[in-house]
Design an enzyme around this catalytic site. Structure first.
Site, mmCIF file in Angstrom:
data_model
loop_
_atom_site.group_PDB
_atom_site.id
_atom_site.type_symbol
_atom_site.label_atom_id
_atom_site.label_comp_id
_atom_site.label_asym_id
_atom_site.label_seq_id
_atom_site.Cartn_x
_atom_site.Cartn_y
_atom_site.Cartn_z
ATOM 1 N N HIS A 1 39.838 -24.259 -0.996
ATOM 2 C CA HIS A 1 40.380 -24.052 -2.338
ATOM 3 C C HIS A 1 41.911 -24.197 -2.304
ATOM 4 O O HIS A 1 42.534 -23.915 -1.290
ATOM 5 C CB HIS A 1 39.993 -22.648 -2.835
ATOM 6 C CG HIS A 1 40.278 -22.449 -4.285
ATOM 7 N ND1 HIS A 1 41.532 -22.109 -4.764
ATOM 8 C CD2 HIS A 1 39.474 -22.556 -5.374
ATOM 9 C CE1 HIS A 1 41.482 -22.002 -6.080
ATOM 10 N NE2 HIS A 1 40.237 -22.262 -6.477
ATOM 11 N N GLU B 1 40.041 -29.916 -8.697
ATOM 12 C CA GLU B 1 40.826 -29.033 -9.562
ATOM 13 C C GLU B 1 42.300 -29.380 -9.436
ATOM 14 O O GLU B 1 42.890 -29.152 -8.380
ATOM 15 C CB GLU B 1 40.681 -27.567 -9.116
ATOM 16 C CG GLU B 1 39.311 -26.980 -9.199
ATOM 17 C CD GLU B 1 39.369 -25.458 -9.003
ATOM 18 O OE1 GLU B 1 38.992 -24.729 -9.941
ATOM 19 O OE2 GLU B 1 39.782 -25.013 -7.904
ATOM 20 N N ILE C 1 45.134 -24.785 -12.664
ATOM 21 C CA ILE C 1 44.357 -23.613 -12.243
ATOM 22 C C ILE C 1 44.946 -22.339 -12.833
ATOM 23 O O ILE C 1 46.152 -22.121 -12.775
ATOM 24 C CB ILE C 1 44.303 -23.515 -10.693
ATOM 25 C CG1 ILE C 1 43.481 -24.676 -10.119
ATOM 26 C CG2 ILE C 1 43.717 -22.179 -10.247
ATOM 27 C CD1 ILE C 1 43.428 -24.708 -8.601
ATOM 28 N N GLY D 1 41.033 -24.151 -15.707
ATOM 29 C CA GLY D 1 41.174 -23.930 -17.142
ATOM 30 C C GLY D 1 39.870 -23.923 -17.919
ATOM 31 O O GLY D 1 39.882 -23.837 -19.147
#
Lengths: 222, 222, 222, 222
Positions: free
Chosen positions: A93, A141, A146, A181
Site C-alpha cells: 500500500h 490508487e 487517497i 476517494g
C-alpha cells in the site's frame, strides 16, 4: 472470488482500535450476507486472528512481510496469516511501501499458503510491473487522491481503464481493483464500468458516522 | 513490575503460527501463576488481541510503529496495542530495527496509552542512548549471539553489567533486561546477578520440545 | 573546531547540481577565509571528492551509512568519506533518518577514520539520546520548521536552549548546532546567544539569488 | 550501447576508497579503448563527479533515489547524476534494495535526464516486473552467488536464459546483463551465449591483485 469486491481497509484509524474493529468487521459481514456483494474487511494487524475467529466471510490482512518463518521479530509471515485464519492480504500500500524483492518473496509465500494477494500500485507502469509478479489482484490508487473527497473514478478515470488494459495485457489472470476517494455506490459502479472488479476503500467507510449504512448503500446499487 | 521478568518473544517462528501461539501463551500464564515469576508472552502481531482476550497476565507486542492513529496502512499504533489489551511492547529488536526518530515517537505514544516499553539495544552505547529516551526497560542483546546456544551471560557478561551501570547513570528509572542464547534457569540467575531485572528469550523456549517444562525449570530456580 | 560554525547543507536542490555545486562551495570558502567564521559546505554526495579536491577548508558530507567497507553497493562508508577528503559528515537528518543501531555503527566508523560527526535531532529527548552516542555535534531542527521562513530561534527558542542543557548534562564534549528557517545574521546571533556553537542551514543560502552575499551578511554580524 | 558490456561495480570495497578509485576507473577506460569492449566503471558515490571529469568513456553510478530535486538531504537525484557527468546508473542492487514505487519514480527521472538505467533483479519473476517498468537494462544476479567463486553462468545458467526470454517477451527494448561470481573471460563468453548483452561484476575485478589484467583478459576473449 466473483466480482464485485468491496475491500475495506481499516488502516490505523483510531475509530477502529479495540472492540470497534470487530464491530466494523461484523458490519462488513452483515452487508455481505444481505446483499451478496463481497465486502472484505482488512482489520488492524493486532485484531486479525480475533476478527477471523468471529467471521465466516473472507478477511484480509493489511500487510505481509517478505520473510519466511523464523527469527524475524515483529514481522508477519504468510504462514502467520494462514494460522490466523486470514483469506488474503493487501501488500505494498502507498502507506506501507515494499521493496520489489520483498513483494515477490511475499507473493511466493502467500501462494504456498493459499493466501489471496492484492498488491497496491500508484500508476499504470507500476500496475504492469506488479501484474508481472502474478498476484491475484492489483489495486491502483493515485497517492494524491487517497483519503480525499474526490473519487479516483471521477478525478482520474483513465488511470483505472489504462491499468485494466495494462494488467490484462501482462497477465490476464490478475484482477484489478481501484481506490482513493471512493465514497458511495456511484463511485463503485463507475469503477466496475471502467473494467475494475471492485474497489479498495477506507476513510469513506471507517470514518463515516454510520459505516454499515454507507456499505449498504454501496452494495445496494450494484 | 517486580523483578524477575522472563519475556518470551515468539518471533515469526512457524512453531507458534495459529492455535499453537495461544497454547504457548497459556503455558506462560500457567508458569507465571504457579511460580510467581512474571513470564510475559510476546505473541505474533496477528494473534495479539486473541491472546490478550484469553489471558489475565500482561501480554506484550513484538513491535509498535512511530506513528499515531490515522492513514497508516499496515502500521501498529500504541492505541491499537491498548485497544487489543496489550500491557507492553518490545521496540527496536535487532530483527526489527527502528529509526531513532521513530523510537522516540513510539515511546511518547506508548506513555500516553499506558503501554510498558522495552527498547532493544545491541551494545552499551546504544543502551545508554535508548535509556535517555525514557523507556521502561532496555534489553541488551549482542546480535551475534541471538538464536545461538551460548548465553550472553556466559559469552559476554560485561555487556550486561556495563549496560546496567550505563543505564543507571543515564536514567535510574529504566530497568535492564538481557537476552541472546538464554536457555535455562542458570542463565536467568546469572542475568539477575549481573544486575538485570530479567531476560528476553525466544528460540530456547519457542523451539523447545516442551516449552512449558523449560519455562518451569527457569522460573523454579529463581 | 572553534565556534561559530555555519554549516551549509546543499541537500538535493537542483540549484547546485553540476558545476554550481562547486561554485557554492567556493563561495563558502571565500566567506570563511575573509571573515574567519567557519563556513562548512555539505555538497551533494556525487560531488564530494571533486569539491574536497578544490577546497582547503573542511568539507562535510550529507550522509554516511552504518556499514564498513565491503559488498555494500550504493552505500557510503566512513572510509569512503576519508578517501574523498571530507573532514566531517551530517547523519540522521530529518530527510535521511537512520536506524539507531546504524547511527551508532556509523559514529564508531567515523571516529576510527577521524571524520567529524554531526547527528541531527528533532527534539530534546532525541538530542539527549544522540549526545549519549558521542558524536562531535548534535544539530537540533524541528522538522515542521525546516525549509520554512521563520527561524527556529524565533519560533521555538526553548528547543535550542533545552537541547544545549540536555546535551551538556549528557556529554559535555558534544557541541550543539541548531537549524530550520535560519536565514540571516540575526538568526545566527540568536542561536549563539541561546548557547549553540553554530547553525545548520540550507534553503536560505542555496536558494538565495546571491548565496555568497547571504553568507557574507551572516558571517559579518558575528 | 552495443554489446558486450562489462559493468564494474566498485561497491563500498576499501580497495577503491580514495585515489585508487580513480585508478581503477582509468584502468577500465584503458581496457575499453584498447579492446573496443565497453567496460563501464561504477565508482563509489562520493567519487562520481571526480571520476567523470577525468574519463571520456561512460561512467555509471551505483544508485539513484526515487526523489526529484528538492529538500532531500543525502539523496541522489537523476539530476545530480547528470550534473556529475554520469551516463548511467545501477538501481535496486541486492545490496541496495529499493521500494517498487521508488524504482519507477527513479526510472522516470533518469529518462528525463538521459541517464541509462540498469535495474538489478534476483530472479526471473522480478526480472519480468522490472522489464515492465522500462529500464534500459535488467541485470539478474542470484543473491546467494554474489561475491562468491562460482559464476552464475556455471551455477545457474537457466536463470540467465529464462530472464532473457522473460524480458524479451515483456519489453523487447530492454537489454539483459547477468552477474554474480563472474571472474574471467570464459564466464563473460558464457553470458553472451546465454543471450545476455553483458555482465555485471565486482569483487572479481576490484579485489584482484591486478584488476587491469583481469579486465584485459576478459575483454580479449570476446
Amino acid at each position: 472470488m466473483p466480482a464485485p469486491l468491496i475491500v475495506v481497509n481499516f488502516k490505523a484509524y483510531g475509530e477502529v482500535c479495540g472492540p470497534r474493529g470487530l464491530e466494523l468487521a461484523l458490519s462488513c459481514q452483515a452487508v455481505s450476507e444481505d446483499t451478496g456483494v463481497h465486502v472484505i474487511p482488512c482489520p488492524q494487524m493486532v485484531d486479525l486472528a480475533r476478527v477471523c475467529a468471529r467471521l465466516s466471510i473472507p478477511v484480509w490482512a493489511q500487510r505481509v512481510d517478505g520473510v519466511g518463518p523464523g527469527g524475524h521479530t515483529g514481522h508477519t509471515t504468510a504462514a502467520a496469516l494462514a494460522g490466523a485464519g486470514a483469506a488474503g492480504t493487501l501488500l505494498n500500500h502507498s502507506e506501507c511501501r515494499m521493496r520489489a524483492f520483498d513483494i515477490d518473496a511475499a507473493l511466493s509465500s502467500c501462494r504456498a499458503e493459499g493466501i489471496t494477494t492484492c498488491v497496491c500500485s500508484n500508476n499504470v507502469p507500476v500496475s504492469r510491473a506488479m501484474a508481472a509478479l502474478g498476484p491475484d489482484y492489483v489495486a491502483v490508487e493515485p497517492p494524491e487522491l487517497i483519503g480525499g473527497d474526490i473519487s479516483v473514478t471521477t478525478a482520474d478515470p483513465s488511470i483505472v481503464s489504462e491499468t485494466v488494459d495494462a494488467v490484462r495485457a501482462t497477465n490476464p489472470s490478475v484482477g484489478v481493483l481501484c481506490g482513493a476517494g471512493v465514497k458511495d455506490g456511484k463511485d463503485v459502479s463507475a469503477a466496475l464500468e471502467l473494467g475494475a472488479q471492485g474497489v479498495l476503500l477506507a476513510s469513506g467507510v471507517v470514518k463515516a458516522r454510520d459505516p454499515a449504512a454507507v456499505l449498504r448503500d454501496m452494495a445496494s446499487t450494484l
